[in-house]
Write a protein that holds these residues in place. Structure first.
Motif, mmCIF file in Angstrom:
data_model
loop_
_atom_site.group_PDB
_atom_site.id
_atom_site.type_symbol
_atom_site.label_atom_id
_atom_site.label_comp_id
_atom_site.label_asym_id
_atom_site.label_seq_id
_atom_site.Cartn_x
_atom_site.Cartn_y
_atom_site.Cartn_z
ATOM 1 N N UNK A 55 0.863 -1.191 0.000
ATOM 2 C CA UNK A 55 0.000 0.000 0.000
ATOM 3 C C UNK A 55 0.892 1.232 0.000
ATOM 4 N N UNK A 56 0.694 2.115 -0.979
ATOM 5 C CA UNK A 56 1.445 3.372 -1.041
ATOM 6 C C UNK A 56 1.003 4.267 0.114
ATOM 7 N N UNK A 57 1.969 4.877 0.821
ATOM 8 C CA UNK A 57 1.654 5.820 1.890
ATOM 9 C C UNK A 57 1.937 7.256 1.477
ATOM 10 N N UNK A 58 3.066 7.466 0.789
ATOM 11 C CA UNK A 58 3.391 8.823 0.346
ATOM 12 C C UNK A 58 4.181 8.749 -0.955
ATOM 13 N N UNK A 59 4.013 9.782 -1.782
ATOM 14 C CA UNK A 59 4.688 9.848 -3.071
ATOM 15 C C UNK A 59 5.303 11.223 -3.246
ATOM 16 N N UNK A 60 6.491 11.246 -3.836
ATOM 17 C CA UNK A 60 7.142 12.521 -4.142
ATOM 18 C C UNK A 60 7.633 12.465 -5.577
ATOM 19 N N UNK A 61 7.117 13.366 -6.390
ATOM 20 C CA UNK A 61 7.502 13.419 -7.798
ATOM 21 C C UNK A 61 8.912 13.977 -7.918
ATOM 22 N N UNK A 62 9.767 13.331 -8.745
ATOM 23 C CA UNK A 62 11.094 13.903 -8.965
ATOM 24 C C UNK A 62 11.357 14.201 -10.426
ATOM 25 N N UNK A 63 10.426 13.885 -11.309
ATOM 26 C CA UNK A 63 10.400 14.399 -12.677
ATOM 27 C C UNK A 63 8.995 14.176 -13.218
ATOM 28 N N UNK A 64 8.780 14.449 -14.472
ATOM 29 C CA UNK A 64 7.425 14.415 -15.028
ATOM 30 C C UNK A 64 6.729 13.073 -14.840
ATOM 31 N N UNK A 65 7.465 11.975 -14.942
ATOM 32 C CA UNK A 65 6.835 10.656 -14.924
ATOM 33 C C UNK A 65 7.241 9.767 -13.758
ATOM 34 N N UNK A 66 8.165 10.206 -12.898
ATOM 35 C CA UNK A 66 8.706 9.305 -11.876
ATOM 36 C C UNK A 66 8.473 9.826 -10.468
ATOM 37 N N UNK A 67 8.315 8.871 -9.548
ATOM 38 C CA UNK A 67 7.981 9.179 -8.164
ATOM 39 C C UNK A 67 8.815 8.313 -7.226
ATOM 40 N N UNK A 68 9.217 8.905 -6.114
ATOM 41 C CA UNK A 68 9.751 8.118 -5.014
ATOM 42 C C UNK A 68 8.564 7.804 -4.117
ATOM 43 N N UNK A 69 8.337 6.511 -3.889
ATOM 44 C CA UNK A 69 7.165 6.073 -3.138
ATOM 45 C C UNK A 69 7.619 5.424 -1.832
ATOM 46 N N UNK A 70 6.931 5.760 -0.759
ATOM 47 C CA UNK A 70 7.099 5.058 0.503
ATOM 48 C C UNK A 70 5.792 4.309 0.735
ATOM 49 N N UNK A 71 5.916 3.019 1.036
ATOM 50 C CA UNK A 71 4.722 2.222 1.219
ATOM 51 C C UNK A 71 4.895 1.182 2.300
ATOM 52 N N UNK A 72 3.788 0.541 2.657
ATOM 53 C CA UNK A 72 3.794 -0.568 3.603
ATOM 54 C C UNK A 72 3.713 -1.867 2.829
ATOM 55 N N UNK A 73 4.735 -2.709 2.988
ATOM 56 C CA UNK A 73 4.784 -4.016 2.353
ATOM 57 C C UNK A 73 4.518 -5.067 3.429
ATOM 58 N N UNK A 74 3.552 -5.949 3.157
ATOM 59 C CA UNK A 74 3.226 -7.020 4.094
ATOM 60 C C UNK A 74 3.552 -8.356 3.451
ATOM 61 N N UNK A 75 4.460 -9.100 4.088
ATOM 62 C CA UNK A 75 4.838 -10.449 3.670
ATOM 63 C C UNK A 75 4.794 -11.318 4.919
ATOM 64 N N UNK A 76 4.179 -12.488 4.830
ATOM 65 C CA UNK A 76 4.057 -13.421 5.966
ATOM 66 C C UNK A 76 3.401 -12.751 7.167
ATOM 67 N N UNK A 77 2.469 -11.841 6.919
ATOM 68 C CA UNK A 77 1.758 -11.170 7.997
ATOM 69 C C UNK A 77 2.555 -10.092 8.705
ATOM 70 N N UNK A 78 3.750 -9.792 8.226
ATOM 71 C CA UNK A 78 4.614 -8.769 8.825
ATOM 72 C C UNK A 78 4.654 -7.565 7.893
ATOM 73 N N UNK A 79 4.380 -6.382 8.427
ATOM 74 C CA UNK A 79 4.359 -5.160 7.617
ATOM 75 C C UNK A 79 5.575 -4.299 7.936
ATOM 76 N N UNK A 80 6.296 -3.929 6.879
ATOM 77 C CA UNK A 80 7.463 -3.056 7.015
ATOM 78 C C UNK A 80 7.397 -1.980 5.937
ATOM 79 N N UNK A 81 7.977 -0.838 6.249
ATOM 80 C CA UNK A 81 8.020 0.267 5.298
ATOM 81 C C UNK A 81 9.119 0.031 4.266
ATOM 82 N N UNK A 82 8.792 0.305 2.999
ATOM 83 C CA UNK A 82 9.768 0.213 1.912
ATOM 84 C C UNK A 82 9.710 1.500 1.099
ATOM 85 N N UNK A 83 10.823 1.843 0.467
ATOM 86 C CA UNK A 83 10.881 3.007 -0.416
ATOM 87 C C UNK A 83 11.405 2.533 -1.761
ATOM 88 N N UNK A 84 10.777 3.004 -2.835
ATOM 89 C CA UNK A 84 11.126 2.547 -4.175
ATOM 90 C C UNK A 84 10.707 3.595 -5.195
#
Length: 192
Positions: free
Chosen positions: A113-142
């Motif tokens: 689930x995306x939590x926050x997005x920051x645009x760094x050019x016309x088409x691209x974004x740095x996204x911070x989201x919550x990734x849940x695997x095996x019932x464990x949720x951790x923040x990821x940035x991509x």
């Protein structure tokens, strides 16, 4: 009669005024799962393995052409190794599905689930989201890039944060050439 007309006119004016100030909901676009791919690549001391996994569902939120959110569910039961064949492919697919790795019987889906997005050019974004695997949720940035009706995301995931420690030299000594690196890559190509 004049009072009723005045009341009606005021109701109409204030009614339109209230709607005009209400924020317009963005456009939620459903990801076409059959036209989208998720490719994974895991690394070990002696090489790497790669494969695919299917999206079960997903959507991207837009405000005009600006990406504002997203949510995805991955079908963990579809883990598929593409660089092996026959017996070795079957063994690796089975091992990845086992409790040593993703435990797909107990955890058949993963979620992002995306939590926050920051645009760094016309088409691209740095996204911070919550990734849940095996019932464990951790923040990821991509990074996510959007072009017309397609989007691409690249993630580097540290599996040990999701209690997947099998073969990790961070937790086990003397693995030597049997060690599996903690991070794996995901490349997601989406159509919507």
């Amino acid at each position: 009669m004049k009072k009723k007309l005045l009341s009606l006119a005021l109701a109409v004016v204030f009614g339109f005024s209230a709607t005009a100030n209400t924020p317009i909901d963005g456009d939620k676009k459903t990801v076409k799962t059959s036209e989208s791919t998720v490719t994974w690549k895991g690394y070990k001391v002696t090489g790497s393995h790669e494969g695919t996994i299917n999206l079960k569902s997903g959507s991207l939120d837009f405000n005009g052409s600006k990406l504002t959110g997203g949510e995805f569910v991955v079908d963990m039961t579809t883990i598929n190794t593409t660089d092996l064949e026959g017996e070795y492919k079957g063994k690796l697919d089975g091992h990845l599905a086992s409790d040593d790795f993703f435990g797909v019987k107990a955890h058949p889906t993963a979620k992002l689930i995306f939590k926050s997005l920051k645009s760094f050019n016309k088409n691209s974004y740095t996204v911070t989201g919550d990734l849940t695997i095996k019932g464990i949720t951790k923040e990821v940035t991509f990074v996510v890039s959007v072009f017309e009706n397609k989007a691409t995301a690249t993630l580097k995931v540290d599996r040990t944060k999701f209690n997947i420690k099998y073969g990790s030299s961070s937790f086990f000594d003397d693995l030597k050439d049997k060690a599996i690196y903690d991070e794996f890559d995901l490349v997601v190509d989406m159509a919507f």
